[in-house]
Each structure stands twice: as C-alpha cells, then as structure tokens.
Motif scaffolding. Structure first.
Motif, PDB file in Angstrom:
ATOM      1  N   MET A  87       0.821  -1.231   0.000  1.00 21.73           N
ATOM      2  CA  MET A  87       0.000   0.000   0.000  1.00 21.73           C
ATOM      3  C   MET A  87       0.841   1.262   0.000  1.00 21.73           C
ATOM      4  O   MET A  87       0.415   2.299   0.499  1.00 21.73           O
TER       5      MET A  87
ATOM      6  N   ASN B 142     -16.337  -1.606  -0.500  1.00 22.33           N
ATOM      7  CA  ASN B 142     -15.558  -0.382  -0.358  1.00 22.33           C
ATOM      8  C   ASN B 142     -14.857  -0.416   0.988  1.00 22.33           C
ATOM      9  O   ASN B 142     -14.986  -1.376   1.749  1.00 22.33           O
ATOM     10  N   LYS B 143     -14.089   0.653   1.285  1.00 23.57           N
ATOM     11  CA  LYS B 143     -13.307   0.676   2.510  1.00 23.57           C
ATOM     12  C   LYS B 143     -14.143   0.333   3.741  1.00 23.57           C
ATOM     13  O   LYS B 143     -15.288   0.784   3.848  1.00 23.57           O
TER      14      LYS B 143
ATOM     15  N   CYS C 136     -12.928   7.232   3.437  1.00 28.83           N
ATOM     16  CA  CYS C 136     -11.665   6.818   2.849  1.00 28.83           C
ATOM     17  C   CYS C 136     -11.073   7.913   1.955  1.00 28.83           C
ATOM     18  O   CYS C 136     -11.308   9.104   2.147  1.00 28.83           O
TER      19      CYS C 136
ATOM     20  N   ARG D  51      -2.252   2.980  -3.350  1.00 22.15           N
ATOM     21  CA  ARG D  51      -3.489   2.269  -3.093  1.00 22.15           C
ATOM     22  C   ARG D  51      -4.583   3.045  -3.811  1.00 22.15           C
ATOM     23  O   ARG D  51      -4.346   4.074  -4.423  1.00 22.15           O
ATOM     24  N   GLY D  52      -5.756   2.471  -3.801  1.00 26.59           N
ATOM     25  CA  GLY D  52      -6.874   3.063  -4.541  1.00 26.59           C
ATOM     26  C   GLY D  52      -7.132   2.219  -5.769  1.00 26.59           C
ATOM     27  O   GLY D  52      -6.212   2.011  -6.582  1.00 26.59           O
TER      28      GLY D  52
ATOM     29  N   ARG E 184      -3.499  -7.565  -4.759  1.00 29.64           N
ATOM     30  CA  ARG E 184      -4.582  -7.291  -3.796  1.00 29.64           C
ATOM     31  C   ARG E 184      -5.878  -7.827  -4.396  1.00 29.64           C
ATOM     32  O   ARG E 184      -6.158  -7.625  -5.564  1.00 29.64           O
TER      33      ARG E 184
ATOM     34  N   ASP F 138     -14.544  -0.506  -4.656  1.00 27.39           N
ATOM     35  CA  ASP F 138     -13.467  -1.384  -5.117  1.00 27.39           C
ATOM     36  C   ASP F 138     -13.997  -2.503  -5.993  1.00 27.39           C
ATOM     37  O   ASP F 138     -13.269  -3.028  -6.826  1.00 27.39           O
TER      38      ASP F 138
ATOM     39  N   THR G 294     -12.840   9.988  -7.792  1.00 33.35           N
ATOM     40  CA  THR G 294     -14.207   9.522  -8.055  1.00 33.35           C
ATOM     41  C   THR G 294     -15.175  10.220  -7.098  1.00 33.35           C
ATOM     42  O   THR G 294     -15.703  11.269  -7.421  1.00 33.35           O
TER      43      THR G 294
ATOM     44  N   PHE H  94     -12.038  -4.086   3.766  1.00 31.44           N
ATOM     45  CA  PHE H  94     -13.234  -3.647   3.046  1.00 31.44           C
ATOM     46  C   PHE H  94     -14.477  -4.242   3.706  1.00 31.44           C
ATOM     47  O   PHE H  94     -14.385  -5.210   4.468  1.00 31.44           O
TER      48      PHE H  94
ATOM     49  N   PRO I  68      -8.471   2.392  -8.849  1.00 32.46           N
ATOM     50  CA  PRO I  68      -7.972   2.776 -10.183  1.00 32.46           C
ATOM     51  C   PRO I  68      -6.466   2.992 -10.243  1.00 32.46           C
ATOM     52  O   PRO I  68      -5.813   2.645 -11.217  1.00 32.46           O
TER      53      PRO I  68
ATOM     54  N   GLN J  57      -6.699   6.544   5.464  1.00 30.11           N
ATOM     55  CA  GLN J  57      -6.764   7.205   4.155  1.00 30.11           C
ATOM     56  C   GLN J  57      -7.424   8.588   4.297  1.00 30.11           C
ATOM     57  O   GLN J  57      -7.074   9.529   3.613  1.00 30.11           O
TER      58      GLN J  57
END
Ligand SMILES: CSC[C@H]1O[C@H](OP(=O)(O)O)[C@H](O)[C@@H]1O
Length: 384
Positions: free
Chosen positions: A44, A268-269, A178, A47-48, A98, A258, A190, A351, A50, A217
């Motif tokens: 990480m 998602n987170k 996040c 990270r993210g 990941r 994600d 996003t 997540f 995209p 984050q």
C-alpha cells in the motif's frame, strides 16, 4: 501546491508517491521493475482501486518498452511463444497483489486480450509489445477524463435530488469515507471528484470525511487533498458518523468502490457499510461513484466479493502502516500490547460490502443508475 499525483511518468520512468509516509513526508520512489510495482501495491505504498490498476499497466508498458530498446534484446523477444509466456506470467503475478479491487483484474484482462488479439493477427513480437505498451498507457490515461465525467454526472444528480428533498437548499453538505481523490486514481478522483465538482460549481457547503482507520486514508490523504483544493472540510472519527447525522444536516453520503456486483452490492473501505446503515436510518441519499472498470458483472451479488484481510499489525499502530515491528522500542508505537514479531486476536478486514438496498444511486462515467421501485437491486446494464 497542485494536488499530489499518485503516479508520475517520464518516458519509461515511473515514480509513485509513497502514501505510507503522507502527509508528513512527500517522497517519490522509482518503480523500476514489475516486482517493485507489485510490492508497492501489496504494501500500500500506492493504493486506490484505479491507481493500482494504472501502476500495474504502466509497469508492464515500461518493461516492454525498455526491452524493445535493449541490446542485445531480451530472450522473451525471440519468439511469440516466449513473449506470450513472459507477459502472461507478469499478468498472473499482478493479479495476486490485492484481491478486492476489481479494476486491477479488469486491466489485466484487457492487456491479456490485447496480447491474444495481437497473437491471432500473427504480429511480430516487436509489434505485439508495441500494442501492449500502447494499451497499458491507455489504461492510465483514460482515468482522469472518466473521473471528471462521472463527477459531473453524480454532482448534477445529487444537486437535483437535494432540490427535490430540500426546496430552498442552495449548497449541499456531504460525507465521504476513505480516500477517492487524485491519490487513489490517475487524477481528479471519483467520490472526491464529485465533491470537487460541487465545490467548483459553487454548490458545496462542507465536505465531512472519516479518518478511515486503520490505514487512515481519510485523516492522512483526504485531509491533505481537500486542503490543497481549498475545499471546506471537517474530519470526523469513524465512530462519529451517527452523531454527525444526528447533529448536522447532511444531504448525501458519497463514496468510492473497489468492486460492484451485478446487483449493485458494493465493496468499499471498511466503515462504508456502517455509514450506509446510518444514512438509511436518517433518510440520507447514499451514492457510490466509480468507473465502469469497478463493476464486476461476473458475480451476481456481494457474497462473491473477496474481502482482503490486512496484516494484524496494521490495525495496531498509532502511526501510519509502517512496519514490521522489529523491537520492543518499535512496539511503543502500537496501541495494543505487541509481542514482536507476530500478533494474535486482531480482526482487520480492509473492506466491507454495502447491500444494494442501502444504496440510493450508483454513478459511472456512463450515467447514474437508481433502483426501480420496489426492487432491492440495481440494473447496471445502462451504466456498466
Ligand atoms: C477511487 S476508489 C478507491 C477505493 O480504494 C480504497 O481502498 P484502498 O485505500 O485500500 O486501496 C477505498 O476503498 C476507496 O474507496
């Protein structure tokens, strides 16, 4: 200072900002090999959803581009069989970095399709490499324009929804979870892109954001991006979402994703599901903003989404996610008693999955999907 970018390129050279050190240290590190790219994703440093897809694609492009210039040429250029084996090994390797974010898998499938299509066309090894190099660059280059389009669509949808729900409201207050800005993408972001769009349109009141422990984050990355963008923002601890909804007027919750299953269930987170349940309790629209590469039509619902569990130690450190703990001196930075090097008894999913029934709208660069009346799930065919 312009917003930080997750990845910087110059010719075949790739650098990433080490997000484990932000915001206190801004350090760009060279990514010379696919192994270094894989490590940066897994640990990480980047990270993210995209952003990790972009780094994987760019790293393959960079390696193949250097190979075309090498003298003598690398062995994998000796035949199409050798090249196929070489590229497929790298794509399979990246797939292991990941598990939850599907964007990485989508980029890998896209590059594999480019490889197979070039092989079928009986291209030379050099032409196949050039096709892969071009496609890898497109994976990253497409991201910014896509983010601005989805941010505009989502921002206009939320403004209209707020006008319907609150007749005289001119600016909207939103909560996000996040980090979904430039640091999680190739630029603009996003969910944070939607917030930026509202701000640029003069229609944002305040952006509230959660710290998003344990990687933080929110407190480390989103705080930094919002300050750089001069967007009015307030940070809250993850435990404060319910109190915020009780004490403030929040017009929408806007989050990234994600992986989105065919029915709209969204990974998602960790902490996103909590916010969705509380948003439903307070009748606050809950909006997911993500590129089409986040939608996984191959899985029917969220029970099929693999949830990454990060190393226990990452949930135990007061400072970022810098570890390993190698001494009792290091352990002083831990929030629990640590007996190096290991640790038992920590639950650390990275997540969670928000059921489609708790989601009001899903926004991609192709449009905004809402559920048909009486339906628990979405039909994503119009926006996928
Ligand atoms: C642009 S959405 C990014 C997405 O990725 C984050 O996870 P992580 O920081 O672990 O890569 C988070 O789930 C965001 O919503």
């Amino acid at each position: 200072m312009p917003p930080l970018t997750s990845i910087k390129t110059s010719g075949d050279d790739i650098e990433i900002v080490n997000q484990l050190l932000l915001p206190h240290v801004i350090e760009y590190v060279q990514i010379e090999t696919v192994e270094e790219a894989h490590d940066a994703i897994k640990t990480m440093k980047i990270r993210g959803a995209p952003a990790i897809a972009s780094l994987a694609a760019l790293s393959l492009s960079s390696q193949l581009s250097r190979g075309l210039k090498a003298s003598p040429p690398p062995d994998y250029l000796a035949s199409t069989d050798a090249l196929k084996e070489h590229v497929e090994r790298i794509l399979d390797y990246f797939f292991t970095a990941r598990p939850t974010a599907v964007n990485l898998g989508a980029a890998i499938r896209r590059l594999r399709a480019t490889l197979l299509k070039s092989l079928d066309a009986n291209k030379s090894t050099r032409d196949i490499c050039q096709n892969l190099i071009n496609e890898g660059w497109k994976v990253s280059d497409e991201d910014v324009g896509r983010n601005k389009e989805m941010s505009r669509r989502g921002g206009e949808w939320l403004r209209q929804r707020v006008r319907e729900d609150h007749a005289k409201v001119e600016v909207v207050n939103v909560l996000t979870v996040c980090n979904t800005g430039s640091l999680a993408t190739s630029g603009y972001g996003t969910a944070l892109g939607l917030i930026t769009y509202l701000h640029e349109s003069g229609k944002l009141g305040t952006a509230f954001f959660t710290q998003s422990a344990p990687y933080h984050q929110g407190s480390r990355l989103t705080a930094m991006e919002l300050q750089e963008l001069k967007i009015p923002s307030i940070m809250i601890c993850d435990t404060m979402v319910g109190s915020l909804f009780q004490s403030h007027v929040i017009h929408g919750v806007v989050v990234g994703a994600d992986r989105i299953a065919r029915n709209g269930d969204t990974a998602n987170k960790i902490g996103t599901y909590n916010a969705a349940v509380l948003a439903a309790r307070h009748n606050i629209p809950f909006i997911v903003v993500a590129p089409t590469t986040t939608i996984d039509l191959d899985i029917p619902d969220g029970t099929h989404i693999p949830i990454e569990h990060r190393p226990a130690i990452e949930a135990c450190l007061v400072r970022g996610a810098i570890y390993p703990i190698q001494s009792h001196e290091d352990a002083k930075h831990a929030v629990v008693m640590i007996t190096p090097p290991g640790l038992e008894g920590v639950y650390n999913p990275s997540f969670d999955v928000t059921p489609a029934e708790l989601i009001t709208a899903i926004v991609t660069e192709n449009g905004v999907a809402v559920k048909n009346p009486g339906m628990r799930g979405f039909d994503l065919s119009e926006i996928a």
